[in-house]
Scaffold this motif. Sequence first.
Motif, PDB file in Angstrom:
ATOM      1  N   ILE A 153       0.845  -1.197   0.000  1.00  0.00           N
ATOM      2  CA  ILE A 153       0.000   0.000   0.000  1.00  0.00           C
ATOM      3  C   ILE A 153       0.881   1.248   0.000  1.00  0.00           C
ATOM      4  O   ILE A 153       0.650   2.187  -0.768  1.00  0.00           O
ATOM      5  CB  ILE A 153      -0.950  -0.002   1.216  1.00  0.00           C
ATOM      6  CG1 ILE A 153      -1.981  -1.121   1.082  1.00  0.00           C
ATOM      7  CG2 ILE A 153      -1.645   1.353   1.367  1.00  0.00           C
ATOM      8  CD1 ILE A 153      -2.796  -1.372   2.346  1.00  0.00           C
ATOM      9  N   ALA A 154       1.904   1.268   0.856  1.00  0.00           N
ATOM     10  CA  ALA A 154       2.817   2.417   0.911  1.00  0.00           C
ATOM     11  C   ALA A 154       3.458   2.667  -0.448  1.00  0.00           C
ATOM     12  O   ALA A 154       3.579   3.819  -0.880  1.00  0.00           O
ATOM     13  CB  ALA A 154       3.893   2.181   1.978  1.00  0.00           C
ATOM     14  N   ASN A 155       3.845   1.598  -1.129  1.00  0.00           N
ATOM     15  CA  ASN A 155       4.478   1.746  -2.445  1.00  0.00           C
ATOM     16  C   ASN A 155       3.517   2.334  -3.471  1.00  0.00           C
ATOM     17  O   ASN A 155       3.911   3.190  -4.280  1.00  0.00           O
ATOM     18  CB  ASN A 155       5.027   0.403  -2.923  1.00  0.00           C
ATOM     19  CG  ASN A 155       6.210  -0.057  -2.108  1.00  0.00           C
ATOM     20  OD1 ASN A 155       6.861   0.731  -1.413  1.00  0.00           O
ATOM     21  ND2 ASN A 155       6.492  -1.349  -2.154  1.00  0.00           N
ATOM     22  N   VAL A 156       2.265   1.895  -3.452  1.00  0.00           N
ATOM     23  CA  VAL A 156       1.277   2.419  -4.399  1.00  0.00           C
ATOM     24  C   VAL A 156       1.015   3.900  -4.118  1.00  0.00           C
ATOM     25  O   VAL A 156       0.918   4.710  -5.050  1.00  0.00           O
ATOM     26  CB  VAL A 156      -0.024   1.595  -4.360  1.00  0.00           C
ATOM     27  CG1 VAL A 156      -1.140   2.279  -5.138  1.00  0.00           C
ATOM     28  CG2 VAL A 156       0.215   0.190  -4.908  1.00  0.00           C
ATOM     29  N   VAL A 157       0.899   4.258  -2.845  1.00  0.00           N
ATOM     30  CA  VAL A 157       0.705   5.671  -2.496  1.00  0.00           C
ATOM     31  C   VAL A 157       1.901   6.484  -2.986  1.00  0.00           C
ATOM     32  O   VAL A 157       1.737   7.550  -3.593  1.00  0.00           O
ATOM     33  CB  VAL A 157       0.490   5.847  -0.973  1.00  0.00           C
ATOM     34  CG1 VAL A 157       0.512   7.321  -0.586  1.00  0.00           C
ATOM     35  CG2 VAL A 157      -0.823   5.196  -0.539  1.00  0.00           C
ATOM     36  N   GLU A 158       3.105   5.983  -2.753  1.00  0.00           N
ATOM     37  CA  GLU A 158       4.313   6.698  -3.168  1.00  0.00           C
ATOM     38  C   GLU A 158       4.380   6.852  -4.694  1.00  0.00           C
ATOM     39  O   GLU A 158       4.753   7.920  -5.202  1.00  0.00           O
ATOM     40  CB  GLU A 158       5.540   5.962  -2.647  1.00  0.00           C
ATOM     41  CG  GLU A 158       6.832   6.724  -2.821  1.00  0.00           C
ATOM     42  CD  GLU A 158       7.976   6.037  -2.090  1.00  0.00           C
ATOM     43  OE1 GLU A 158       8.600   6.700  -1.255  1.00  0.00           O
ATOM     44  OE2 GLU A 158       8.228   4.834  -2.345  1.00  0.00           O
ATOM     45  N   VAL A 183       0.832  13.372   1.911  1.00  0.00           N
ATOM     46  CA  VAL A 183       1.053  12.128   1.165  1.00  0.00           C
ATOM     47  C   VAL A 183       2.299  11.426   1.689  1.00  0.00           C
ATOM     48  O   VAL A 183       2.287  10.206   1.919  1.00  0.00           O
ATOM     49  CB  VAL A 183       1.161  12.395  -0.353  1.00  0.00           C
ATOM     50  CG1 VAL A 183       1.523  11.120  -1.098  1.00  0.00           C
ATOM     51  CG2 VAL A 183      -0.155  12.969  -0.886  1.00  0.00           C
ATOM     52  N   ASP A 184       3.374  12.180   1.914  1.00  0.00           N
ATOM     53  CA  ASP A 184       4.599  11.583   2.470  1.00  0.00           C
ATOM     54  C   ASP A 184       4.321  10.949   3.835  1.00  0.00           C
ATOM     55  O   ASP A 184       4.816   9.860   4.135  1.00  0.00           O
ATOM     56  CB  ASP A 184       5.701  12.635   2.603  1.00  0.00           C
ATOM     57  CG  ASP A 184       6.221  13.133   1.264  1.00  0.00           C
ATOM     58  OD1 ASP A 184       5.979  12.468   0.227  1.00  0.00           O
ATOM     59  OD2 ASP A 184       6.857  14.206   1.254  1.00  0.00           O
ATOM     60  N   GLY A 185       3.532  11.629   4.657  1.00  0.00           N
ATOM     61  CA  GLY A 185       3.173  11.081   5.963  1.00  0.00           C
ATOM     62  C   GLY A 185       2.342   9.816   5.848  1.00  0.00           C
ATOM     63  O   GLY A 185       2.466   8.903   6.671  1.00  0.00           O
ATOM     64  N   THR A 186       1.510   9.752   4.828  1.00  0.00           N
ATOM     65  CA  THR A 186       0.697   8.557   4.587  1.00  0.00           C
ATOM     66  C   THR A 186       1.599   7.367   4.262  1.00  0.00           C
ATOM     67  O   THR A 186       1.413   6.271   4.800  1.00  0.00           O
ATOM     68  CB  THR A 186      -0.306   8.831   3.450  1.00  0.00           C
ATOM     69  OG1 THR A 186      -1.189   9.869   3.874  1.00  0.00           O
ATOM     70  CG2 THR A 186      -1.100   7.586   3.098  1.00  0.00           C
ATOM     71  N   VAL A 187       2.562   7.581   3.402  1.00  0.00           N
ATOM     72  CA  VAL A 187       3.525   6.519   3.074  1.00  0.00           C
ATOM     73  C   VAL A 187       4.246   6.075   4.349  1.00  0.00           C
ATOM     74  O   VAL A 187       4.379   4.881   4.624  1.00  0.00           O
ATOM     75  CB  VAL A 187       4.540   6.997   2.010  1.00  0.00           C
ATOM     76  CG1 VAL A 187       5.665   5.981   1.817  1.00  0.00           C
ATOM     77  CG2 VAL A 187       3.833   7.282   0.690  1.00  0.00           C
ATOM     78  N   ASP A 188       4.680   7.033   5.139  1.00  0.00           N
ATOM     79  CA  ASP A 188       5.430   6.735   6.357  1.00  0.00           C
ATOM     80  C   ASP A 188       4.612   5.927   7.363  1.00  0.00           C
ATOM     81  O   ASP A 188       5.123   4.970   7.939  1.00  0.00           O
ATOM     82  CB  ASP A 188       5.913   8.036   6.998  1.00  0.00           C
ATOM     83  CG  ASP A 188       6.783   7.778   8.210  1.00  0.00           C
ATOM     84  OD1 ASP A 188       7.832   7.109   8.065  1.00  0.00           O
ATOM     85  OD2 ASP A 188       6.405   8.220   9.318  1.00  0.00           O
ATOM     86  N   ILE A 189       3.350   6.295   7.581  1.00  0.00           N
ATOM     87  CA  ILE A 189       2.566   5.573   8.586  1.00  0.00           C
ATOM     88  C   ILE A 189       2.288   4.134   8.147  1.00  0.00           C
ATOM     89  O   ILE A 189       2.267   3.225   8.972  1.00  0.00           O
ATOM     90  CB  ILE A 189       1.254   6.321   8.958  1.00  0.00           C
ATOM     91  CG1 ILE A 189       0.603   5.693  10.207  1.00  0.00           C
ATOM     92  CG2 ILE A 189       0.264   6.323   7.824  1.00  0.00           C
ATOM     93  CD1 ILE A 189       1.420   5.720  11.459  1.00  0.00           C
ATOM     94  N   PHE A 190       2.123   3.899   6.863  1.00  0.00           N
ATOM     95  CA  PHE A 190       1.944   2.512   6.402  1.00  0.00           C
ATOM     96  C   PHE A 190       3.236   1.719   6.576  1.00  0.00           C
ATOM     97  O   PHE A 190       3.211   0.562   6.992  1.00  0.00           O
ATOM     98  CB  PHE A 190       1.438   2.458   4.953  1.00  0.00           C
ATOM     99  CG  PHE A 190      -0.055   2.513   4.874  1.00  0.00           C
ATOM    100  CD1 PHE A 190      -0.829   1.403   5.130  1.00  0.00           C
ATOM    101  CD2 PHE A 190      -0.696   3.699   4.567  1.00  0.00           C
ATOM    102  CE1 PHE A 190      -2.211   1.448   5.079  1.00  0.00           C
ATOM    103  CE2 PHE A 190      -2.075   3.772   4.517  1.00  0.00           C
ATOM    104  CZ  PHE A 190      -2.846   2.642   4.769  1.00  0.00           C
TER     105      PHE A 190
END
Length: 195
Positions: free
Chosen positions: A88-93, A118-125
Amino acid sequence: MSNTRVDVAPFITEQEFPPLQHFINGAFVESAGEEYSEVVNPANGQVIALVPRGSTADVDDAVNAAHDAFRQWGSVTPKEGSEAMLAIANVVEENADLLARLEAHNAGKPLEVAGDDVDGTVDIFRFSAGAARAFTEAGAGDYVEDHTSFILREPLGVIGAIVPWNYPLLMGAWKIAPILAAGNTLVLKPAEQTP
C-alpha cells in the motif's frame, strides 16, 4: 515581454478524479441511497464533485464486507500483513503527485502541505508494517507466584473509524494502517466535506 495569455492546465483533470462512489469489498460501487453532497474546494468555493451520501444499506454492505474480509485478514501472519501494508505504501508513493493534487483540491490547502500529507501517509503505512512484526514488551512472565502468564494478541474484528475534514488522507492513514497492523478490518467514514 508578451501579454499573451498562457492557458494553465486544470489542477485536476476529469480523468484523474477517482470514481465518485463508495469503496466496498475492494471495489467502487453505486450507492443504495439517492442523496448526494457537494464537495467544495474551500480555497476558492468551487464545487468540485457530487458524492453519494452513505445510506443505511450502504453501511450495512460495508460492515458485512468487512466482517467477511476479517475471516481471512484476521488470520494472516505478521509477515503477510506487513508485506500488504508495504505494498500500500508503495502504491501511495508511486501516485504521490496525483494524490497531493487531489488532496490540495479537496481540502483547499497548498500543494506543498498536501505533499507532506502524502509523504506522511507513506510513512505511517511503512511504520505500521514494521510494528506489526515487532512486539516490544515481554510475551510471558511470572506475575503471580507459581503461575506463568502469557500475552496473546488477537484482533478484535471490524473497527469503525471516522476521519475529520482537515487532513483526510493522512488522518485516514493514521486509522487504517494501525487497524490493519493489528489484524482488524474496518469501515472508514470520511468527512462529507472532504471525502
